[in-house]
Write a protein that holds these residues in place. Structure first.
Motif, PDB file in Angstrom:
ATOM      1  N   PHE A 131     -17.598 -13.096 -10.521  1.00  0.00           N
ATOM      2  CA  PHE A 131     -17.082 -12.026 -10.567  1.00  0.00           C
ATOM      3  C   PHE A 131     -15.560 -11.862 -10.680  1.00  0.00           C
ATOM      4  N   GLU A 132     -14.947 -10.717 -10.951  1.00  0.00           N
ATOM      5  CA  GLU A 132     -13.666 -10.833 -10.885  1.00  0.00           C
ATOM      6  C   GLU A 132     -12.730  -9.607 -10.327  1.00  0.00           C
ATOM      7  N   ASP A 133     -11.816  -9.639  -9.476  1.00  0.00           N
ATOM      8  CA  ASP A 133     -11.100  -8.423  -9.014  1.00  0.00           C
ATOM      9  C   ASP A 133      -9.794  -8.926  -9.124  1.00  0.00           C
ATOM     10  N   ALA A 134      -9.124  -8.512  -8.291  1.00  0.00           N
ATOM     11  CA  ALA A 134      -7.566  -8.621  -8.259  1.00  0.00           C
ATOM     12  C   ALA A 134      -6.900  -9.068  -7.074  1.00  0.00           C
ATOM     13  N   GLN A 135      -5.674  -9.481  -7.025  1.00  0.00           N
ATOM     14  CA  GLN A 135      -5.051 -10.005  -5.920  1.00  0.00           C
ATOM     15  C   GLN A 135      -3.353  -9.318  -6.005  1.00  0.00           C
ATOM     16  N   CYS A 136      -3.063  -8.813  -5.041  1.00  0.00           N
ATOM     17  CA  CYS A 136      -1.683  -8.299  -4.939  1.00  0.00           C
ATOM     18  C   CYS A 136      -1.163  -9.472  -3.685  1.00  0.00           C
ATOM     19  N   GLU A 137      -0.475 -10.448  -3.802  1.00  0.00           N
ATOM     20  CA  GLU A 137      -0.288 -11.516  -2.917  1.00  0.00           C
ATOM     21  C   GLU A 137       0.985 -10.772  -1.930  1.00  0.00           C
ATOM     22  N   PHE A 138       1.731 -10.094  -2.408  1.00  0.00           N
ATOM     23  CA  PHE A 138       2.819  -9.399  -1.570  1.00  0.00           C
ATOM     24  C   PHE A 138       2.980  -8.132  -2.074  1.00  0.00           C
ATOM     25  N   PRO A 139       1.768  -7.239  -1.301  1.00  0.00           N
ATOM     26  CA  PRO A 139       1.890  -5.654  -1.251  1.00  0.00           C
ATOM     27  C   PRO A 139       3.190  -5.232  -0.721  1.00  0.00           C
ATOM     28  N   GLU A 140       3.978  -6.019   0.006  1.00  0.00           N
ATOM     29  CA  GLU A 140       5.583  -5.739   0.685  1.00  0.00           C
ATOM     30  C   GLU A 140       6.184  -5.198  -0.665  1.00  0.00           C
ATOM     31  N   ARG A 141       6.104  -6.257  -1.832  1.00  0.00           N
ATOM     32  CA  ARG A 141       6.824  -6.135  -2.906  1.00  0.00           C
ATOM     33  C   ARG A 141       6.379  -4.785  -3.708  1.00  0.00           C
ATOM     34  N   LEU A 142       5.277  -4.499  -3.663  1.00  0.00           N
ATOM     35  CA  LEU A 142       4.794  -3.423  -4.565  1.00  0.00           C
ATOM     36  C   LEU A 142       5.448  -2.163  -3.788  1.00  0.00           C
ATOM     37  N   VAL A 143       5.168  -2.217  -2.350  1.00  0.00           N
ATOM     38  CA  VAL A 143       5.597  -1.016  -1.679  1.00  0.00           C
ATOM     39  C   VAL A 143       7.389  -0.774  -1.860  1.00  0.00           C
ATOM     40  N   ALA A 144       8.044  -1.946  -1.860  1.00  0.00           N
ATOM     41  CA  ALA A 144       9.325  -1.867  -2.165  1.00  0.00           C
ATOM     42  C   ALA A 144       9.845  -1.344  -3.580  1.00  0.00           C
ATOM     43  N   GLU A 145       9.063  -1.684  -4.509  1.00  0.00           N
ATOM     44  CA  GLU A 145       9.252  -1.208  -5.991  1.00  0.00           C
ATOM     45  C   GLU A 145       8.925   0.217  -5.891  1.00  0.00           C
ATOM     46  N   TRP A 146       7.750   0.680  -5.382  1.00  0.00           N
ATOM     47  CA  TRP A 146       7.686   2.057  -5.119  1.00  0.00           C
ATOM     48  C   TRP A 146       8.661   3.119  -4.482  1.00  0.00           C
ATOM     49  N   MET A 147       8.907   2.255  -3.477  1.00  0.00           N
ATOM     50  CA  MET A 147      10.213   2.996  -2.588  1.00  0.00           C
ATOM     51  C   MET A 147      11.421   3.277  -3.360  1.00  0.00           C
ATOM     52  N   LEU A 148      11.787   2.044  -3.886  1.00  0.00           N
ATOM     53  CA  LEU A 148      13.089   2.180  -5.042  1.00  0.00           C
ATOM     54  C   LEU A 148      12.727   3.399  -6.126  1.00  0.00           C
ATOM     55  N   GLU A 149      11.688   3.490  -6.587  1.00  0.00           N
ATOM     56  CA  GLU A 149      11.104   4.379  -7.409  1.00  0.00           C
ATOM     57  C   GLU A 149      11.455   5.710  -7.095  1.00  0.00           C
ATOM     58  N   ALA A 150      10.893   6.001  -5.702  1.00  0.00           N
ATOM     59  CA  ALA A 150      10.819   7.409  -5.074  1.00  0.00           C
ATOM     60  C   ALA A 150      12.653   7.557  -4.918  1.00  0.00           C
ATOM     61  N   ALA A 151      13.326   6.716  -4.472  1.00  0.00           N
ATOM     62  CA  ALA A 151      14.775   6.718  -4.168  1.00  0.00           C
ATOM     63  C   ALA A 151      15.229   7.435  -5.578  1.00  0.00           C
ATOM     64  N   ALA A 152      15.113   6.423  -6.439  1.00  0.00           N
ATOM     65  CA  ALA A 152      15.538   6.755  -7.932  1.00  0.00           C
ATOM     66  C   ALA A 152      15.393   7.861  -8.303  1.00  0.00           C
ATOM     67  N   THR A 153      14.211   8.684  -8.065  1.00  0.00           N
ATOM     68  CA  THR A 153      14.055  10.059  -8.268  1.00  0.00           C
ATOM     69  C   THR A 153      14.146  11.232  -7.468  1.00  0.00           C
ATOM     70  N   GLY A 154      15.235  10.796  -6.360  1.00  0.00           N
ATOM     71  CA  GLY A 154      15.839  11.614  -5.414  1.00  0.00           C
ATOM     72  C   GLY A 154      15.506  11.825  -3.973  1.00  0.00           C
ATOM     73  N   ALA A 155      14.391  10.909  -3.898  1.00  0.00           N
ATOM     74  CA  ALA A 155      13.873  10.917  -2.380  1.00  0.00           C
ATOM     75  C   ALA A 155      14.864  10.202  -1.640  1.00  0.00           C
ATOM     76  N   VAL A 156      15.199  10.847  -0.313  1.00  0.00           N
ATOM     77  CA  VAL A 156      16.211  10.013   0.687  1.00  0.00           C
ATOM     78  C   VAL A 156      14.923   9.240   1.581  1.00  0.00           C
ATOM     79  N   VAL A 157      15.197   8.040   1.506  1.00  0.00           N
ATOM     80  CA  VAL A 157      14.483   7.129   2.238  1.00  0.00           C
ATOM     81  C   VAL A 157      15.123   6.536   3.263  1.00  0.00           C
TER      82      VAL A 157
END
Ligand SMILES: Cc1cc2nc3c(=O)[nH]c(=O)nc-3n(C[C@H](O)[C@H](O)[C@H](O)COP(=O)(O)OP(=O)(O)OC[C@H]3O[C@@H](n4cnc5c(N)ncnc54)[C@H](O)[C@@H]3O)c2cc1C
Length: 546
Positions: free
Chosen positions: A155-181
C-alpha cells in the motif's frame, strides 16, 4: 561577512485577538489560519518551533490504516484527504512512500482482515497504490527471517522526513500574513478574571524579561503540556485532559538488506511497528508507555530500546543487528485524551477542542491530541470554533518546489548556477526550502564562506544557516542544526561535526570566542537530550543479535 541579529521588541501591554500558546505543528497551523483571516495573532513557543512532540514523531503522513481497526472511519477519511492535500501542496517536503504490510503465521491480524482493510483504505483515497517492483519484493523477502512464511501486502502512504521544515514554512506564512511569532518565550500563566481568559504573562527567555499581553481568545496548543498550562492558570479543572503515552524510536544505519520501502508489521507481542527508511537511515518505532512526567524530559527507556531492537533483529536476522548499531533513540509523549480504562493503543487518535467556559475560563480553548497529518484541518476547525468563518478548501493548489513540476530538474540547474553551488547542494536546498532556495542561492554567491558546506559530510551550506538566523526566527544553534537546516539528524553527525559547523557558522555570524563556546555547549546539551545514545554494554541489548 558578519551578521547581526535584530533584537526583539517588547510586546508589553499590547492586545491580540488571538494568542496561541505552543509552536508545534498544531499551534503554528492555528496561528497561520487566524492570521490569514486578518486576526491580530500572537504565537508563543517556550523553546523553538517544532521542538516538542512534532519532532519526536515517526514522520509519516498517513491516512491512518490502523484506525480502521477501531472503526474510526471519519478519522481515516479526514486523514486521507489531508494527506493528499499535503502531497500536492508541499510536495518538496511530503513524498509518497511505499509500504509493505508484513504478516506471518504468528500474526494476530488475519490476512483476510488486512486485505479488507487495505481495500477500504485505497477506496477512501480514491486511488490504487502502485505496487512495489517484484525485484524489491524479492529483495525484502530474502532479508526477512527465513523461518517464517511471509505475506507481503502493498500500500502507499506519505512521509514528511522533516516536519520541522513544514512547521517552519507554516510559521513563516503566519508571520507573512501579520502574526507576531516568538520562540523562546514561555507562557508563565494565563490571566483569568471574571470567568474569562484575558491575557497571558510570558517570559522572553532571550532577555529574561516578563511581559503581559491582552487577548480576546487564548488557544492552549501545548500538546502534552496542555494540563500544565491550566494548572499554572487557575483553570478549575475537574480532571486532567490528557493521558500521556510515551512513544520511542531507535535509529539504525541502512544495514545490508534494509528495505527501501517502509514496513508495517507486528512486534512479537502483536503491537504494530514501523520500520521506515528515513534520512538515509532506518527508523524503528514505536512503543506505547503511559507517562505523565515532564514532556520535556521524555526519554526512551532501556526496555523500550531493547524491545525495538529485538523486533528489528528478529525481522532481519541476517543483518545481525546489535546495540552497537543504534545511532540514537528518541522519545515523545503523545498528547492523547485522558482515557484511563483503555489500552494505550485503543485510545482514539482524533483531536478534541476543549472549551474551558465551564471551568471559569471562557474564551480559552485547549487542543487535545491530533496528528501531523491532520494539523491543517484541526486549525480550520479551531478557527471556526472561535468565530472565524474558515471554509474547507476545495481546490488543491500546487506548492513551492513541487515534484509534480516538470521544470524541477531545470530549477535545480538554475539554482546551482545562481549560487555557484553543486547540483547536489541545489537539490538539497530545494527539498528543504522550496521556492526560497533561489534567494538563498543568490545570497550564497556573495562569498565562499557562505557556499561552504556546514560540515564536511553534508551538501547543505552555510548560507542556509544565515537564512535561518536572519529570516526564519532561529535563535540558538540547536534551532538551526536540529530544525531549520536539520543536518544534525543525519547519519554521520558527531561531536566533531558540531564543532566544525560551529566554527564555520561562527565565522560568518561574527561570534567571539566566548560566544562560540556557549553556542556549541548549548547545542551539544540539546542534541544529547534529544538524540539519546543508548548504553552499549551488558543486558539483553547485546543478546538481541544472537
Ligand atoms: C512517538 C510518536 C509518533 C508519532 N508519529 C506520528 C506520525 O507518524 N504521523 C502523525 O501524523 N502523527 C504522529 N504523531 C503525533 C504527532 O506527532 C503529534 O500529535 C503532534 O506533533 C502534536 O503537535 P502539537 O503541536 O499539538 O504538540 P507539540 O509539537 O508538542 O507542540 C507543543 C508545543 O508547546 C510548547 N509549550 C509547552 N508549554 C509551553 C509554555 N508554557 N509556553 C509556550 N510554549 C509551550 C512546547 O515547547 C511545544 O513545542 C506521533 C506522536 C508520537 C509521540
Amino acid at each position: 561577512m558578519t551578521l547581526a541579529i535584530k533584537p526583539r521588541s517588547s510586546l508589553e501591554g499590547q492586545h491580540f485577538q488571538v494568542v496561541v500558546i505552543g509552536g508545534g505543528i498544531n499551534g503554528v497551523a492555528i496561528a497561520r489560519e487566524c492570521a490569514r483571516a486578518g486576526k491580530r495573532t500572537l504565537l508563543l513557543e517556550q523553546n523553538d518551533f517544532a521542538s516538542g512532540v512534532t519532532s519526536r514523531s515517526t514522520r509519516i503522513i498517513h491516512g491512518g490504516l490502523r484506525y480502521l481497526e477501531h472503526g474510526e472511519l471519519d478519522l481515516v477519511r479526514e486523514s486521507v484527504r489531508e494527506r493528499e492535500r499535503l502531497l500536492r501542496e508541499r510536495s518538496h517536503l511530503v513524498h509518497p512512500i511505499h509500504f509493505l504490510f508484513l504478516l506471518n503465521e504468528n500474526s494476530q491480524r488475519s490476512a483476510m482482515k488486512v486485505r479488507a482493510g487495505l481495500w477500504l483504505y485505497q477506496r477512501m483515497a480514491k486511488k490504487k497504490s502502485p505496487d512495489l517492483s517484484e525485484m524489491e519484493m524479492a529483495r525484502v523477502q530474502r532479508s526477512l527471517d527465513a523461518g517464517h512464511q511471509w505475506l507481503m501486502l502493498n500500500f502507499e502512504d506519505a512521509q514528511c522526513e522533516f516536519p520541522e521544515r513544514l512547521v517552519a514554512e507554516w510559521m513563516l506564512e503566519a508571520a507573512a500574513t501579520g502574526a507576531v511569532v516568538r520562540n523562546h518565550c514561555e507562557v508563565l500563566a494565563v490571566d483569568i478574571g471574571q470567568g474569562r481568559a484575558r491575557g497571558v504573562l510570558f517570559r522572553d527567555r532571550t532577555t529574561g524579561k516578563d511581559q503581559r499581553v491582552d487577548a480576546s481568545w487564548i488557544i492552549n496548543c501545548t500538546g502534552p503540556w496542555a494540563d500544565r498550562i491550566c494548572q499554572r492558570s487557575t483553570v478549575r479543572m475537574k480532571k486532567p485532559m490528557l493521558g500521556g503515552v510515551r512513544g520511542s524510536h531507535i535509529v539504525l544505519p541502512r544495514f545490508s538488506g534494509a528495505p527501501t520501502a517502509a514496513l508495517y508489521t507486528e512486534a512479537p507481542d502483536g503491537r504494530p511497528v514501523f520500520v521506515v527508511p528515513w534520512n538515509e537511515q532506518i527508523l524503528v518505532g514505536t512503543t506505547e508507555v503511559p507517562d505523565t512526567g515532564d514532556p520535556a524530559k521524555a526519554t526512551a527507556s532501556q526496555q523500550e530500546i531493547e524491545y525495538l531492537l529485538q523486533t528489528a533483529a528478529a525481522l532481519f536476522p541476517k543483518a545481525k543487528l546489535s546495540a552497537h548499531d543504534i545511532k540514537y533513540a528518541f522519545a515523545g509523549i503523545r498528547p492523547l485524551p485522558n482515557s484511563p480504562s483503555d489500552k494505550p493503543s485503543a485510545v482514539t487518535r482524533r483531536h478534541f477542542l476543549h472549551d474551558h467556559s465551564d471551568e471559569g475560563a471562557s474564551r480559552m480553548i485547549s487542543v487535545i491530541g491530533g496528528k501531523l497529518t491532520t494539523a491543517a484541518s484541526l486549525a480550520r476547525e479551531c478557527a471556526r470554533k472561535i468565530g472565524i468563518p474558515v471554509e474547507e478548501p476545495k481546490a488543491v493548489t500546487i506548492g513551492p518546489g513541487s515534484s509534480l513540476d516538470p521544470l524541477l530538474d531545470q530549477e535545480v540547474i538554475e539554482i546551482a548556477r545562481a549560487g555557484s553551488v553543486s547540483e547536489e547542494t541545489a537539490r538539497g536546498m530545494m527539498e528543504w526550502h522550496g521556492q526560497n532556495a533561489m534567494d538563498i542561492a543568490r545570497m550564497a554567491l556573495v562569498g565562499a564562506d557562505l557556499r561552504a558546506p556546514i560540515c564536511p559530510h553534508t551538501s547543505h551550506i552555510v548560507a542556509e544557516v544565515v537564512e535561518a538566523y536572519r529570516n526564519e526566527y532561529a535563535v540558538t544553534l540547536g534551532d538551526v542544526l536540529l530544525r531549520r537546516v536539520p543536518v544534525a539528524l543525519g547519519a554521520c553527525w558527531s561531536e566533531s561535526c558540531s564543532r566544525e559547523a560551529a566554527l564555520r557558522i561562527g565565522a560568518v555570524m561574527g561570534w567571539k570566542e566566548q560566544e562560540f563556546g556557549a553556542n556549541l555547549e548549548q547545542f551539544e546539551t540539546e542534541r544529547a537530550a534529544f538524540l539519546q545514545r543508548p548504553a552499549r554494554t551488558g543486558s539483553a541489548l547485546e543478546a538481541a543479535a544472537d
